[in-house]
Design a protein around this motif. Sequence first.
Motif, PDB file in Angstrom:
ATOM      1  N   PHE A  65       0.834  -1.212   0.000  1.00  0.00           N
ATOM      2  CA  PHE A  65       0.000   0.000   0.000  1.00  0.00           C
ATOM      3  C   PHE A  65       0.864   1.257   0.000  1.00  0.00           C
ATOM      4  O   PHE A  65       0.573   2.220  -0.700  1.00  0.00           O
ATOM      5  CB  PHE A  65      -0.967   0.005   1.195  1.00  0.00           C
ATOM      6  N   GLU A  66       1.948   1.224   0.785  1.00  0.00           N
ATOM      7  CA  GLU A  66       2.833   2.406   0.829  1.00  0.00           C
ATOM      8  C   GLU A  66       3.426   2.682  -0.545  1.00  0.00           C
ATOM      9  O   GLU A  66       3.709   3.820  -0.906  1.00  0.00           O
ATOM     10  CB  GLU A  66       3.954   2.204   1.850  1.00  0.00           C
ATOM     11  N   ALA A  67       3.606   1.616  -1.349  1.00  0.00           N
ATOM     12  CA  ALA A  67       4.170   1.791  -2.696  1.00  0.00           C
ATOM     13  C   ALA A  67       3.105   2.247  -3.703  1.00  0.00           C
ATOM     14  O   ALA A  67       3.407   2.468  -4.871  1.00  0.00           O
ATOM     15  CB  ALA A  67       4.797   0.481  -3.165  1.00  0.00           C
ATOM     16  N   GLY A  68       1.843   2.371  -3.257  1.00  0.00           N
ATOM     17  CA  GLY A  68       0.793   2.898  -4.149  1.00  0.00           C
ATOM     18  C   GLY A  68      -0.258   1.874  -4.556  1.00  0.00           C
ATOM     19  O   GLY A  68      -1.043   2.149  -5.475  1.00  0.00           O
ATOM     20  N   GLY A  69      -0.297   0.705  -3.912  1.00  0.00           N
ATOM     21  CA  GLY A  69      -1.290  -0.324  -4.261  1.00  0.00           C
ATOM     22  C   GLY A  69      -2.710   0.232  -4.231  1.00  0.00           C
ATOM     23  O   GLY A  69      -3.055   0.982  -3.328  1.00  0.00           O
ATOM     24  N   GLN A  70      -3.517  -0.144  -5.236  1.00  0.00           N
ATOM     25  CA  GLN A  70      -4.902   0.340  -5.321  1.00  0.00           C
ATOM     26  C   GLN A  70      -5.868  -0.817  -5.125  1.00  0.00           C
ATOM     27  O   GLN A  70      -5.662  -1.894  -5.678  1.00  0.00           O
ATOM     28  CB  GLN A  70      -5.220   0.844  -6.720  1.00  0.00           C
ATOM     29  N   LYS A  71      -6.959  -0.556  -4.416  1.00  0.00           N
ATOM     30  CA  LYS A  71      -7.977  -1.587  -4.223  1.00  0.00           C
ATOM     31  C   LYS A  71      -8.964  -1.552  -5.384  1.00  0.00           C
ATOM     32  O   LYS A  71      -9.432  -0.478  -5.761  1.00  0.00           O
ATOM     33  CB  LYS A  71      -8.750  -1.323  -2.937  1.00  0.00           C
ATOM     34  N   THR A  72      -9.278  -2.730  -5.926  1.00  0.00           N
ATOM     35  CA  THR A  72     -10.306  -2.820  -6.959  1.00  0.00           C
ATOM     36  C   THR A  72     -11.384  -3.750  -6.430  1.00  0.00           C
ATOM     37  O   THR A  72     -11.111  -4.912  -6.145  1.00  0.00           O
ATOM     38  CB  THR A  72      -9.712  -3.412  -8.258  1.00  0.00           C
ATOM     39  N   GLY A  73     -12.604  -3.220  -6.314  1.00  0.00           N
ATOM     40  CA  GLY A  73     -13.666  -4.001  -5.682  1.00  0.00           C
ATOM     41  C   GLY A  73     -14.779  -4.377  -6.636  1.00  0.00           C
ATOM     42  O   GLY A  73     -15.812  -4.887  -6.206  1.00  0.00           O
ATOM     43  N   ARG A  74     -14.584  -4.129  -7.950  1.00  0.00           N
ATOM     44  CA  ARG A  74     -15.691  -4.353  -8.880  1.00  0.00           C
ATOM     45  C   ARG A  74     -15.192  -4.973 -10.161  1.00  0.00           C
ATOM     46  O   ARG A  74     -14.163  -4.578 -10.707  1.00  0.00           O
ATOM     47  CB  ARG A  74     -16.288  -2.985  -9.214  1.00  0.00           C
ATOM     48  N   MET A  75     -15.947  -5.956 -10.652  1.00  0.00           N
ATOM     49  CA  MET A  75     -15.610  -6.629 -11.903  1.00  0.00           C
ATOM     50  C   MET A  75     -16.782  -6.382 -12.862  1.00  0.00           C
ATOM     51  O   MET A  75     -17.934  -6.691 -12.513  1.00  0.00           O
ATOM     52  CB  MET A  75     -15.504  -8.110 -11.563  1.00  0.00           C
ATOM     53  N   VAL A  76     -16.492  -5.813 -14.033  1.00  0.00           N
ATOM     54  CA  VAL A  76     -17.566  -5.457 -14.976  1.00  0.00           C
ATOM     55  C   VAL A  76     -17.497  -6.384 -16.182  1.00  0.00           C
ATOM     56  O   VAL A  76     -16.409  -6.653 -16.701  1.00  0.00           O
ATOM     57  CB  VAL A  76     -17.395  -3.978 -15.425  1.00  0.00           C
ATOM     58  N   PHE A  77     -18.654  -6.880 -16.627  1.00  0.00           N
ATOM     59  CA  PHE A  77     -18.705  -7.765 -17.795  1.00  0.00           C
ATOM     60  C   PHE A  77     -19.417  -7.037 -18.935  1.00  0.00           C
ATOM     61  O   PHE A  77     -20.467  -6.432 -18.722  1.00  0.00           O
ATOM     62  CB  PHE A  77     -19.479  -9.052 -17.470  1.00  0.00           C
ATOM     63  N   SER A  78     -18.848  -7.135 -20.149  1.00  0.00           N
ATOM     64  CA  SER A  78     -19.527  -6.487 -21.274  1.00  0.00           C
ATOM     65  C   SER A  78     -19.438  -7.356 -22.523  1.00  0.00           C
ATOM     66  O   SER A  78     -18.731  -8.370 -22.544  1.00  0.00           O
ATOM     67  CB  SER A  78     -18.946  -5.091 -21.519  1.00  0.00           C
ATOM     68  N   HIS A  79     -20.161  -6.912 -23.548  1.00  0.00           N
ATOM     69  CA  HIS A  79     -20.293  -7.662 -24.795  1.00  0.00           C
ATOM     70  C   HIS A  79     -19.981  -6.689 -25.926  1.00  0.00           C
ATOM     71  O   HIS A  79     -20.421  -5.535 -25.866  1.00  0.00           O
ATOM     72  CB  HIS A  79     -21.732  -8.190 -24.875  1.00  0.00           C
ATOM     73  N   TYR A  80     -19.265  -7.157 -26.941  1.00  0.00           N
ATOM     74  CA  TYR A  80     -18.807  -6.221 -27.991  1.00  0.00           C
ATOM     75  C   TYR A  80     -19.968  -5.520 -28.711  1.00  0.00           C
ATOM     76  O   TYR A  80     -19.813  -4.405 -29.182  1.00  0.00           O
ATOM     77  CB  TYR A  80     -17.907  -6.957 -28.992  1.00  0.00           C
ATOM     78  N   ARG A  81     -21.144  -6.168 -28.806  1.00  0.00           N
ATOM     79  CA  ARG A  81     -22.276  -5.522 -29.491  1.00  0.00           C
ATOM     80  C   ARG A  81     -23.296  -4.966 -28.497  1.00  0.00           C
ATOM     81  O   ARG A  81     -23.793  -3.871 -28.652  1.00  0.00           O
ATOM     82  CB  ARG A  81     -22.972  -6.513 -30.420  1.00  0.00           C
ATOM     83  N   LYS A  82     -23.552  -5.743 -27.428  1.00  0.00           N
ATOM     84  CA  LYS A  82     -24.634  -5.358 -26.503  1.00  0.00           C
ATOM     85  C   LYS A  82     -24.160  -4.374 -25.439  1.00  0.00           C
ATOM     86  O   LYS A  82     -24.969  -3.844 -24.687  1.00  0.00           O
ATOM     87  CB  LYS A  82     -25.194  -6.610 -25.820  1.00  0.00           C
ATOM     88  N   GLY A  83     -22.839  -4.134 -25.363  1.00  0.00           N
ATOM     89  CA  GLY A  83     -22.313  -3.211 -24.344  1.00  0.00           C
ATOM     90  C   GLY A  83     -22.330  -3.841 -22.962  1.00  0.00           C
ATOM     91  O   GLY A  83     -22.138  -5.051 -22.813  1.00  0.00           O
ATOM     92  N   LEU A  84     -22.627  -3.013 -21.949  1.00  0.00           N
ATOM     93  CA  LEU A  84     -22.546  -3.473 -20.561  1.00  0.00           C
ATOM     94  C   LEU A  84     -23.529  -4.615 -20.294  1.00  0.00           C
ATOM     95  O   LEU A  84     -24.720  -4.514 -20.582  1.00  0.00           O
ATOM     96  CB  LEU A  84     -22.865  -2.290 -19.631  1.00  0.00           C
ATOM     97  N   LEU A  85     -23.015  -5.724 -19.738  1.00  0.00           N
ATOM     98  CA  LEU A  85     -23.894  -6.844 -19.391  1.00  0.00           C
ATOM     99  C   LEU A  85     -24.257  -6.803 -17.912  1.00  0.00           C
ATOM    100  O   LEU A  85     -25.387  -7.061 -17.532  1.00  0.00           O
ATOM    101  CB  LEU A  85     -23.188  -8.176 -19.683  1.00  0.00           C
ATOM    102  N   GLY A  86     -23.282  -6.492 -17.082  1.00  0.00           N
ATOM    103  CA  GLY A  86     -23.545  -6.461 -15.639  1.00  0.00           C
ATOM    104  C   GLY A  86     -22.231  -6.356 -14.893  1.00  0.00           C
ATOM    105  O   GLY A  86     -21.170  -6.178 -15.503  1.00  0.00           O
ATOM    106  N   HIS A  87     -22.297  -6.440 -13.575  1.00  0.00           N
ATOM    107  CA  HIS A  87     -21.058  -6.377 -12.812  1.00  0.00           C
ATOM    108  C   HIS A  87     -21.154  -7.250 -11.568  1.00  0.00           C
ATOM    109  O   HIS A  87     -22.247  -7.658 -11.177  1.00  0.00           O
ATOM    110  CB  HIS A  87     -20.709  -4.932 -12.443  1.00  0.00           C
ATOM    111  N   PHE A  88     -19.994  -7.514 -10.984  1.00  0.00           N
ATOM    112  CA  PHE A  88     -19.947  -8.294  -9.754  1.00  0.00           C
ATOM    113  C   PHE A  88     -19.159  -7.481  -8.723  1.00  0.00           C
ATOM    114  O   PHE A  88     -18.041  -7.046  -8.995  1.00  0.00           O
ATOM    115  CB  PHE A  88     -19.267  -9.651 -10.012  1.00  0.00           C
ATOM    116  N   ASP A  89     -19.785  -7.265  -7.556  1.00  0.00           N
ATOM    117  CA  ASP A  89     -19.156  -6.453  -6.511  1.00  0.00           C
ATOM    118  C   ASP A  89     -18.374  -7.327  -5.555  1.00  0.00           C
ATOM    119  O   ASP A  89     -18.953  -7.938  -4.663  1.00  0.00           O
ATOM    120  CB  ASP A  89     -20.230  -5.686  -5.727  1.00  0.00           C
ATOM    121  N   ILE A  90     -17.064  -7.348  -5.753  1.00  0.00           N
ATOM    122  CA  ILE A  90     -16.204  -8.140  -4.856  1.00  0.00           C
ATOM    123  C   ILE A  90     -16.283  -7.548  -3.451  1.00  0.00           C
ATOM    124  O   ILE A  90     -16.337  -8.254  -2.456  1.00  0.00           O
ATOM    125  CB  ILE A  90     -14.738  -8.106  -5.360  1.00  0.00           C
TER     126      ILE A  90
END
Length: 398
Positions: A65-90
């Motif tokens: 963390f002191e070196a700059g680590g970032q927390k990522t709490g969300r995973m987003v799923f999408s489709h090349y034609r349909k766009g955003l499909l949904g997400h998963f909240d870690i």
Amino acid sequence: MEQFDAVIVGGGVAGAAMGVALGRYNLNAVVLERRREVGEINRGDALQIAAVRALDRIGALDAIFEAGGQKTGRMVFSHYRKGLLGHFDISQAFDPPFNYILTLPHEKIEAALIQEAERRGVPTRRGHTVRMIRRVDDLMILSVHGEEGDYDIRARIVIGADGKFSTVRKCFGEEPETYWYEQECVVIEAEEPAGVPTEMRMAYHPDGFLVIGPLSPTVVRVYIMSLRHDAANIFRMSADEIRKLAIGRDPFLEGYQFSKRGAHIFKMGLYHCNAYVADGCALIGDAAHITSPAGGHGMNLAINDAEELADRIGPKLAAGEPVSMGDLKDYEAERRQANEQALRQAHEIFMRLTGPDLGYRIMRPLLFWTWANIPAIPGRMFKQMVNLGISPSRRQAS
Ligand SMILES: Cc1cc2nc3c(=O)[nH]c(=O)nc-3n(C[C@H](O)[C@H](O)[C@H](O)COP(=O)(O)OP(=O)(O)OC[C@H]3O[C@@H](n4cnc5c(N)ncnc54)[C@H](O)[C@@H]3O)c2cc1C
């Protein structure tokens, strides 16, 4: 001739984590690293939950963390034609404090761990290549090519953290057969427009999916999955051509600026050594196993190997007692089982995501749809991943 309790060959994430973990036992240990500088190596930047937990156990999480680590709490799923499909909240699916993926450019992860090991009395000598190891009586002799010429040193134990083409492994005659995937990945950086939240994205496209992961607060790494010959063609394109191709796979990337700085092709393979140990030496990290990138297990397994081995040998080395083959075999038994399970699961998921066979290709859009729309499915997968790669005796219900 200099003599050490432990010599760690290789100062990547495995060797540096080993330095941190052994540093808790007040030993005379050193890391020998062939590269003159930190970095100069293409590796991943995402530490998944099991790796974060292992870093916490060895006391190195604050350093990341002191070196700059970032927390990522969300995973987003999408489709090349349909766009955003949904997400998963870690961050919602798990209880704090371990409810995020931790991202930091790989060289900064390495540097933070090396620095932490040094703080605990385990220094790194850079520009020192181990050429050969041999056993003489109850000590190991390492022949090293250093900045000022060749020299020999003695060690009570040698830890091979020297990656895919391990010299330590060769010296004890273990030659695992590598399965090379037909799929390859072009990795490229892009600057994101202001205001985009910190998240991981996965986009479905029939030619190959795309993963976008944070690298720094304003830069992401884009992983473009393809079959081998396509990857070579994509890699030859200009940054702008790659940008257009990536937008075709995930229209969300429209406002991103691509740059070929640090771009490379990630050739993916799989192997698992039968033996991790021989008299006086043990392997950890990529020297013992490499995995498909699905789930981002490489650093997780490396750090968990380091913790397990340090806890088995550290107290004996500190007490001046010999480390027996039985101690090393206990390490191997514990880690081989955990690693085998992680490698198998990563392979299965990777084939479902990228496998070129017709069956996989037909099922893939459905897989993305279910991940995006039925949160229980990625939830179950993430819940399994939280313990994946952790030694059986250290697992906790999560
Ligand atoms: C493109 C890419 C993306 C990845 N993404 C992820 C991810 O997102 N998350 C994740 O967890 N994992 C990821 N991985 C895997 C992960 O980075 C590795 O599994 C992990 O870093 C292994 O570290 P290691 O220290 O065992 O091996 P290495 O990083 O290969 O380190 C070995 C070190 O040993 C040194 N060395 C070798 N031979 C000698 C010698 N004879 N003498 C002295 N030194 C020597 C080398 O210079 C090197 O520094 C990725 C890998 C790649 C290639």
